[in-house]
Design a protein around this motif. Structure first.
Motif, short mmCIF file in Angstrom:
data_model
loop_
_atom_site.label_atom_id
_atom_site.label_comp_id
_atom_site.label_asym_id
_atom_site.label_seq_id
_atom_site.Cartn_x
_atom_site.Cartn_y
_atom_site.Cartn_z
N GLY A 33 0.78 2.98 -53.30
CA GLY A 33 -0.23 1.93 -53.83
C GLY A 33 -1.54 2.10 -53.27
N LYS B 45 3.03 5.35 -60.84
CA LYS B 45 3.93 3.95 -60.79
C LYS B 45 5.26 4.12 -61.43
CE LYS B 45 2.47 -0.06 -60.45
NZ LYS B 45 2.32 -0.12 -59.13
N GLU C 142 8.00 4.35 -58.46
CA GLU C 142 8.29 2.89 -58.38
C GLU C 142 9.19 2.45 -59.33
OE1 GLU C 142 4.79 0.59 -57.84
OE2 GLU C 142 4.45 1.49 -56.01
N TYR D 146 6.00 -9.06 -59.06
CA TYR D 146 5.51 -7.71 -59.04
C TYR D 146 5.99 -6.90 -60.26
CZ TYR D 146 6.45 -2.64 -58.30
OH TYR D 146 6.32 -1.33 -58.59
N TRP D 147 7.01 -7.01 -61.12
CA TRP D 147 7.35 -6.34 -62.45
C TRP D 147 6.13 -6.78 -63.36
CZ3 TRP D 147 9.95 -2.17 -63.92
CH2 TRP D 147 10.90 -1.57 -63.16
N THR E 110 2.21 -5.77 -62.48
CA THR E 110 1.91 -4.63 -62.34
C THR E 110 2.20 -4.03 -63.75
OG1 THR E 110 4.23 -3.55 -61.54
CG2 THR E 110 2.54 -4.06 -60.09
N HIS F 277 -0.65 -4.89 -65.84
CA HIS F 277 -1.87 -3.89 -65.28
C HIS F 277 -1.64 -2.48 -66.00
CE1 HIS F 277 -3.79 -1.33 -62.43
NE2 HIS F 277 -4.58 -2.07 -62.43
N GLY F 278 -0.35 -2.00 -65.78
CA GLY F 278 -0.15 -0.84 -66.18
C GLY F 278 -0.36 -0.54 -67.58
N TRP G 126 -6.72 -4.25 -60.05
CA TRP G 126 -5.88 -3.56 -59.02
C TRP G 126 -6.35 -3.56 -57.64
CZ3 TRP G 126 -1.25 -1.77 -59.04
CH2 TRP G 126 -0.68 -1.12 -57.88
N LEU H 281 -4.49 -6.70 -56.81
CA LEU H 281 -3.30 -6.51 -56.65
C LEU H 281 -2.65 -5.87 -55.41
CD1 LEU H 281 -1.98 -5.91 -60.39
CD2 LEU H 281 -1.54 -8.07 -58.89
N PHE H 282 -3.23 -4.76 -55.18
CA PHE H 282 -2.78 -3.72 -54.08
C PHE H 282 -2.53 -4.43 -52.66
CE2 PHE H 282 -4.37 -0.76 -50.76
CZ PHE H 282 -3.23 -0.25 -50.59
N TYR I 151 1.32 -5.10 -51.97
CA TYR I 151 1.86 -3.92 -51.05
C TYR I 151 1.84 -4.20 -49.55
CZ TYR I 151 2.45 -1.20 -55.29
OH TYR I 151 2.75 -0.65 -56.55
#
Lengths: 161, 232
Positions: B82, B129, B133, B169-170, B173, B176-177, B221, B224-225, B229
């Motif tokens: 992260g 990512k 991950e 989380y999924w 992210t 975001h991804g 991010w 989120l980080f 994390y």
């Protein structure tokens, strides 16, 4: 502001990047090495994140030099998101204070259990069909609730209200 | 402001930034630029509200399952990945700023260089990512909801609420991804246009707005980080 685009100096933007990277290192350091409890660490992390966000919005996204209308849009958005988070937090953290009070003062929930009561009273059989006391005259009970049109097993949900 | 004859514009196909002329329903280039940017900010505010829903969900679940949140965050997520991704995104934000600055001072080579670096940073983020991950998590069954199929390791026993943490989380992210992926696509489009010298001191509207989008991705991010994390 209207007819001049602000051209930031490369040096200034590099300083901002340096601040952002330092703040990231600080986030990681405080989270891993300093134990202020789960809430304390969360607040520290969010404060640093807010500082970083302010740098990105203000300088990388040029809002500091920009038309103030754009800042108003962001401000509206932050007020809305802040409202969501604030009231959610108030609700979630005050359940312990509210629930005992609710238990005494709130009337029992209005569960629609008319069907269960009817089955218990013997007015409906265990499938939810009306127990017809006059099995021979079908045409007579048409006003009851419309479930007597033949063997209407599929109309269970109609019976309950 | 700029008084370029219409036929001149047509000859160039509005390709070069020097010949760019605003759409006919605008008074001038500046009005067009301001309106486009205002519209972009409106869109970005809806994006922030989209993510605010996830932060609200995070607040609720974290308060309900504080212990799970702390344990799961440390067990499932490696803060080093992260942190590296955070640094990469911050650097890409800086190169994006420098790309716009290059267009403003008409350094076409620097503009293309900074765009390429920004795109590479975005691809690195996605690669890290997915590679470090998503794929290992899929292989180990660390997935949300009823698909959760992880039995634990190194003395860690999953709690009943681990699928909930992984669900958040999924979803967070991955959305975001997907924004990073869309951003990379938009940046590639800007790079192609920069190759045709579409952007320069007098006209860089699209570049500026794509830049705003890219910074928003960075902004999300930034929150989120630490939330996923670090502090858990």
């Amino acid at each position: 502001m209207a007819h001049e685009h602000h051209i930031p100096s490369a040096r200034f933007m590099t300083i901002i990047l340096g601040l952002l990277l330092t703040a990231t290192a600080l986030t990681v350091y405080t989270a891993l090495k300093i134990d202020l409890g789960q809430v304390g660490n969360l607040i520290i992390a969010l404060l640093i994140a807010a500082f970083k966000a302010a740098l990105v919005v203000g300088f990388f996204m040029h809002l500091h030099w920009d038309n103030r209308f754009n800042a108003c849009v962001l401000l509206y958005c932050l007020i809305a998101a802040g409202t969501f988070l604030l009231f959610t937090t108030i609700d979630m953290t005050s359940r312990g204070a509210v629930d005992p009070w609710r238990a005494v003062t709130t009337p029992p929930p209005l569960v629609d259990n008319a069907r269960e009561r009817a089955i218990a009273d013997g007015r409906l059989d265990e499938h939810g069909n009306p127990v017809d006391e006059h099995a021979e005259d079908h045409g007579h009970s048409a006003e009851s609730d419309g479930t007597d049109h033949g063997a209407d097993h599929g109309a269970d949900e109609n019976v309950s209200h | 402001m700029t008084t370029i004859p219409a036929h001149d514009n047509e000859n160039a196909g509005a390709a070069n930034w020097e010949r760019y002329r605003h759409q006919p329903h605008w008074r001038n280039n500046q009005d067009e630029y301001d309106a486009a940017k205002f519209g972009m900010w409106l869109f970005l505010s809806t994006e922030l509200l989209l993510f605010s829903g996830m932060f609200v969900a995070y607040t609720i679940f974290r308060i309900m399952h504080t212990e799970t949140w702390g344990n799961a965050s440390h067990h499932y997520l490696d803060w080093r990945i992260g942190a590296i991704n955070t640094v990469v995104l911050l650097i890409s934000s800086w190169t994006m700023v420098m790309a716009i600055r290059s267009a403003q001072v008409n350094h076409q080579r620097a503009l293309r260089f900074h765009l390429v670096v920004t795109i590479l940073c975005g691809l690195f983020f996605l690669g890290a990512k997915v590679g470090f991950e998503y794929l290992p998590k899929l292989a180990k069954g660390e997935v949300p909801g009823s698909a959760f199929d992880y039995i634990g390791s190194h003395g860690y026993v999953p709690s009943d609420y681990d699928p909930l943490f992984l669900g958040l989380y999924w979803v967070a992210t991955a959305i975001h991804g997907s924004h990073v992926l869309i951003g990379v696509g938009l940046l590639t489009w800007c790079l192609l246009r920069a190759g045709k010298k579409h952007f320069g001191p007098k006209h860089f509207t699209a570049l500026e707005n794509v830049g705003l989008f890219w910074h928003l991705v960075d902004l999300i991010w930034i929150f989120l980080f630490p939330l996923l994390y670090l502090v858990g």
